[in-house]
Design a protein around this motif. Structure first.
Motif: not given
Ligand code: FE2
Ligand code: FE2
Ligand code: FE2
Length: 181
Positions: A149-154, A160-168
């Motif tokens: 999975k890839i996550y993008v801060c709105k 970032v790919k993999g794990e979504v961080p606790e905080r950006c």
């Protein structure tokens, strides 16, 4: 707003807007060529560029009569390998020349909000270049990238790919502000 920073915001708005559309097109090409994970990466990064474009645009709201602007960016017909090469060139231009200069000018001119908008974009572009380089290695050996999975801060566009961080790590937004791709 000071004129040079204002012009830099307009130029960055144009560049980010074009990058957004360019990557959506590159995603369609990757999908057709059988690289669904690379297509997903292009869509995630396209969203990140949209966040940057809107962040810059919001700082230009005082221009009530609108504005004209031009972007220069590498673009041409190509396969996914070529598209990744163009994407890396575009990101590296932003990382090495465009955003560091815009950032210093904004600092010099005391334009705090523009400085933050440029900083958020710069930090995101570093991740984009890194992810595109990894993807290109796989594509050039004929494989799809094995991306999770890839996550993008709105808020800031951090990608970032993999794990979504606790905080950006860039803007401090909590994890529920990340969009999953
Ligand atoms: Fe961007
Ligand atoms: Fe980028
Ligand atoms: Fe963020």
């Amino acid at each position: 707003m000071r004129i040079t920073t204002q012009e830099n915001l307009m130029s960055a708005f144009a560049g980010e807007s074009q990058a957004h559309i360019r990557y959506l097109h590159f995603a369609d090409v990757a999908e057709k060529e059988g690289f669904p994970n690379v297509a997903r990466l292009f869509r995630a990064v396209a969203f990140s560029e949209q966040v940057h474009a809107i962040n810059h645009f919001k700082l230009l709201r005082h221009l009530k009569d609108g504005f004209l602007t031009v972007a220069h960016a590498p673009f041409g017909p190509g396969n996914t390998s070529k598209n990744l090469e163009l994407a890396i060139m575009g990101e590296e231009y932003e990382i090495e020349e465009m955003y560091p200069v815009y950032l210093e000018v904004a600092k010099f001119q005391g334009e705090k909000r523009a400085e933050m908008s440029f900083k958020w974009a710069l930090e995101s572009e570093k991740k984009h270049a890194e992810l595109y380089k990894k993807a290109k290695e796989f594509v050039d050996s004929g494989k799809d990238a094995p991306f999770d999975k890839i996550y993008v801060c709105k808020i800031c566009g951090y990608t970032v790919k993999g794990e979504v961080p606790e905080r950006c790590p860039i803007c401090g937004a909590p994890r529920d502000r990340f969009k999953e791709f």
